[in-house]
Write an enzyme that holds these catalytic residues in place. Structure first.
Site, PDB file in Angstrom:
ATOM      1  N   ASP A 171      -0.556   0.138 -20.853  1.00 31.24           N
ATOM      2  CA  ASP A 171      -1.856   0.467 -20.758  1.00 31.24           C
ATOM      3  C   ASP A 171      -2.090   1.779 -19.855  1.00 31.24           C
ATOM      4  OD1 ASP A 171      -4.342   0.489 -20.828  1.00 31.24           O
ATOM      5  OD2 ASP A 171      -4.964  -1.264 -19.227  1.00 31.24           O
ATOM      6  N   TYR A 230       0.759  -1.263  -0.136  1.00 33.72           N
ATOM      7  CA  TYR A 230      -0.021  -0.049   0.018  1.00 33.72           C
ATOM      8  C   TYR A 230       0.886   1.194  -0.174  1.00 33.72           C
ATOM      9  CZ  TYR A 230      -3.139   3.693   1.424  1.00 33.72           C
ATOM     10  OH  TYR A 230      -3.910   4.903   1.510  1.00 33.72           O
ATOM     11  N   LEU A 231       0.702   2.167  -1.086  1.00 37.11           N
ATOM     12  CA  LEU A 231       1.494   3.301  -0.998  1.00 37.11           C
ATOM     13  C   LEU A 231       0.495   4.594  -0.933  1.00 37.11           C
ATOM     14  CD1 LEU A 231       3.257   2.659  -4.603  1.00 37.11           C
ATOM     15  CD2 LEU A 231       4.290   2.613  -2.213  1.00 37.11           C
TER      16      LEU A 231
END
Length: 262
Positions: A172, A80-81
């Site tokens: 993408d 988790y950033l």
């Protein structure tokens, strides 16, 4: 599978309760303490393996990404950033550095664009590589929806695309796959392969695109030649075919405009 069960399967301690995060069209995404957990019901086989490989490939080439803690067929566990301020100039620097890197040849492992499976391929001339690996599978999948546009798409790649040389690509790179975190921007959900940077640039111009602050900084760091600019609409056809396949004929108008601009 629920996120806590996936963490237990991964041998990771669950700290806190799952909090939903914004996710994609197939995965459900949660924050659980220091982890981001993505789970899906009946995902295409190999989807999360491809994501893990793509993230590691970008990290090896100097791009900030969330660390991959574990992956399996049911989901993936990432670092988790915590969110931070928008830093478009920092993103431009990171991407210009990525796009300046050289790969030995054009290559791609079998992977996905969204949930659409793409074959592996290595070597050859760029236009033929891009058409056969990226465009042709989607063209076959959408042919019955395209009508007269199908032959026009085929004709686009009879002319050579400009070639600056093979470089690593996110593959993408729309706005939703950029995360402005504390300590600088990071990239998410790659469709990684080695190709021409115009593929990434084209996606960054679709659907509203990146702001002027990004493009001004990127152009200073790694100017885009006019012939690459002119080719961007042909690269956008690839992404628009994917949207026709995944989301329906509402994208045929955008596809027609990209073909006409080519």
């Amino acid at each position: 599978m629920d996120p806590l069960s996936l963490l237990r399967k991964a041998g990771l301690e669950a700290k806190g309760f799952p909090a939903p995060l914004h996710g994609g069209d197939i995965s459900r995404v949660f924050r659980v303490g220091p982890y981001v957990v993505k789970v899906a019901d009946h995902p295409p086989p190999g989807l999360f393996l491809a994501e893990a490989k793509g993230l590691r490939a970008l990290e090896e080439r100097g791009v900030r990404v969330p660390r991959v803690h574990w992956w399996g067929e049911e989901g993936i566990v990432l670092e988790y950033l915590p969110p931070g301020r928008e830093d478009w100039e920092g993103l431009a620097l990171m991407l210009a550095c990525l796009h300046r890197r050289q790969e030995e040849t054009y290559w791609a492992e079998a992977g996905f664009l969204g949930t659409f499976p793409l074959p592996g391929r290595k070597g050859g001339e760029w236009t033929e590589f891009f058409f056969s690996r990226c465009v042709e599978p989607l063209l076959r999948a959408t042919w019955s929806q395209l009508g007269e546009l199908g032959p026009r798409v085929e004709a686009l790649y009879r002319r050579p695309l400009p070639a600056e040389g093979p470089t690593p690509l996110h593959g993408d790179l729309w706005r939703g796959n950029v995360h402005f975190a504390q300590g600088g921007p990071a990239l998410l959900d790659p469709s990684f392969f080695a190709g021409e940077r115009g593929v990434d640039l084209a996606m960054m111009r679709l659907f509203g695109g990146f702001p002027g602050a990004f493009w001004g900084a990127y152009q200073e760091l790694y100017p885009v030649p006019e012939e690459v600019e002119r080719a961007l609409s042909r690269y956008q056809v690839y992404y628009l075919l994917a949207h026709v396949h995944l989301f329906g004929q509402g994208y045929l108008g955008a596809l027609w405009r990209a073909i006409s601009a080519s």
